[in-house]
Design a protein around this motif. Structure first.
Motif, PDB file in Angstrom:
ATOM      1  N   ALA A   1      16.616  10.378  -2.234  1.00 11.62           N
ATOM      2  CA  ALA A   1      15.264  11.180  -2.018  1.00 11.62           C
ATOM      3  C   ALA A   1      15.383  12.649  -1.476  1.00 11.62           C
ATOM      4  N   LEU A   2      16.229  12.720  -0.598  1.00  6.60           N
ATOM      5  CA  LEU A   2      16.567  14.003  -0.096  1.00  6.60           C
ATOM      6  C   LEU A   2      17.085  14.901  -1.164  1.00  6.60           C
ATOM      7  N   GLY A   3      18.070  14.236  -1.746  1.00  7.67           N
ATOM      8  CA  GLY A   3      18.732  15.117  -2.897  1.00  7.67           C
ATOM      9  C   GLY A   3      17.591  15.580  -4.091  1.00  7.67           C
ATOM     10  N   ALA A   4      16.867  14.546  -4.196  1.00  8.83           N
ATOM     11  CA  ALA A   4      15.795  14.963  -5.390  1.00  8.83           C
ATOM     12  C   ALA A   4      14.858  16.027  -4.719  1.00  8.83           C
ATOM     13  N   TYR A   5      14.550  15.817  -3.360  1.00 12.43           N
ATOM     14  CA  TYR A   5      13.596  16.985  -2.712  1.00 12.43           C
ATOM     15  C   TYR A   5      14.250  18.216  -2.876  1.00 12.43           C
ATOM     16  N   LEU A   6      15.549  18.268  -2.462  1.00  8.35           N
ATOM     17  CA  LEU A   6      16.148  19.720  -2.478  1.00  8.35           C
ATOM     18  C   LEU A   6      16.381  20.077  -3.830  1.00  8.35           C
TER      19      LEU A   6
ATOM     20  N   SER B   1      14.506  19.642  -6.319  1.00  4.55           N
ATOM     21  CA  SER B   1      13.272  19.863  -7.162  1.00  4.55           C
ATOM     22  C   SER B   1      12.046  20.885  -6.397  1.00  4.55           C
ATOM     23  N   ASP B   2      12.219  20.918  -5.171  1.00  9.05           N
ATOM     24  CA  ASP B   2      11.123  21.334  -4.284  1.00  9.05           C
ATOM     25  C   ASP B   2      10.045  20.462  -3.976  1.00  9.05           C
ATOM     26  N   ASP B   3       9.974  19.154  -4.666  1.00  6.61           N
ATOM     27  CA  ASP B   3       8.758  18.531  -4.759  1.00  6.61           C
ATOM     28  C   ASP B   3       9.155  17.122  -4.334  1.00  6.61           C
ATOM     29  N   ASP B   4       8.343  16.317  -3.781  1.00  3.95           N
ATOM     30  CA  ASP B   4       8.754  14.829  -3.188  1.00  3.95           C
ATOM     31  C   ASP B   4       7.782  14.066  -3.879  1.00  3.95           C
ATOM     32  N   HIS B   5       7.315  14.224  -4.993  1.00 10.38           N
ATOM     33  CA  HIS B   5       6.376  13.403  -5.605  1.00 10.38           C
ATOM     34  C   HIS B   5       7.268  12.356  -6.692  1.00 10.38           C
TER      35      HIS B   5
ATOM     36  N   TYR C   1       0.728  -1.304   0.089  1.00  9.21           N
ATOM     37  CA  TYR C   1       0.013   0.064  -0.032  1.00  9.21           C
ATOM     38  C   TYR C   1       0.783   1.123  -0.069  1.00  9.21           C
ATOM     39  N   LEU C   2       1.822   1.375   0.722  1.00  6.52           N
ATOM     40  CA  LEU C   2       2.923   2.559   0.913  1.00  6.52           C
ATOM     41  C   LEU C   2       3.556   2.667  -0.377  1.00  6.52           C
ATOM     42  N   VAL C   3       3.744   1.411  -0.889  1.00  7.96           N
ATOM     43  CA  VAL C   3       4.814   1.558  -2.099  1.00  7.96           C
ATOM     44  C   VAL C   3       4.206   2.187  -3.325  1.00  7.96           C
ATOM     45  N   LEU C   4       2.780   2.057  -3.271  1.00 11.66           N
ATOM     46  CA  LEU C   4       1.944   2.594  -4.494  1.00 11.66           C
ATOM     47  C   LEU C   4       1.404   4.103  -4.116  1.00 11.66           C
ATOM     48  N   ARG C   5       2.054   4.750  -3.188  1.00  9.36           N
ATOM     49  CA  ARG C   5       1.825   6.227  -2.814  1.00  9.36           C
ATOM     50  C   ARG C   5       2.417   7.172  -3.856  1.00  9.36           C
ATOM     51  N   LEU C   6       2.136   8.228  -4.170  1.00  8.19           N
ATOM     52  CA  LEU C   6       2.977   9.208  -4.856  1.00  8.19           C
ATOM     53  C   LEU C   6       3.889  10.182  -4.002  1.00  8.19           C
ATOM     54  N   ARG C   7       4.373   9.879  -2.855  1.00 11.58           N
ATOM     55  CA  ARG C   7       5.264  10.668  -2.214  1.00 11.58           C
ATOM     56  C   ARG C   7       6.307   9.937  -1.836  1.00 11.58           C
ATOM     57  N   THR C   8       7.633  10.351  -1.793  1.00 12.92           N
ATOM     58  CA  THR C   8       8.773   9.566  -1.799  1.00 12.92           C
ATOM     59  C   THR C   8       8.975   8.721  -0.274  1.00 12.92           C
TER      60      THR C   8
END
Length: 113
Positions: A91-96, A98-102, A18-25
């Motif tokens: 994931a932290l590098g991708a968030y920083l 692009s300012d988005d964690d989708h 269930y959690l793997v299918l979410r859209l947030r990292t």
């Protein structure tokens, strides 16, 4: 005892999927961790669920615990901890960056610079 362990494995697997299918990292990272925990419990349970039995077969001992699944689980715990740390850093590098964690990227609109 076996029903309890099987139920725990099923619950961990269901929650992980269930959690793997979410859209947030962050939920995806937690979901993969839950899936690795489910696999670890499954491997550990495959080595017989005996309490107080030695892991070495000796003369005069009727029941023993198989040490191979215990060694596999110990190795899997170390590997999953390292991989979780790597995924969190990515994931932290991708968030920083692009300012988005989708997990999925939004399509870029045409005509915008």
């Amino acid at each position: 005892m076996e029903f309890l362990v099987a139920s725990a494995i099923g619950l961990l697997t269901a929650a992980g999927i269930y959690l793997v299918l979410r859209l947030r990292t962050f939920p995806v990272i937690i979901g993969t961790s839950l899936l690795t925990y489910a696999v670890n419990v499954f491997l550990f349970a495959s080595g017989r669920l005996t309490v107080g039995a030695p892991p070495i077969l000796r003369a005069g001992v009727d029941s023993y615990t198989d040490p191979l699944p215990q060694a596999l689980v110990l190795t899997a715990i170390v590997i999953s901890f390292g991989m979780t740390a790597v995924v969190v850093v990515i994931a932290l590098g991708a968030y920083l960056g692009s300012d988005d964690d989708h997990v999925n990227d939004a399509p870029e609109e045409e005509g915008t610079p």
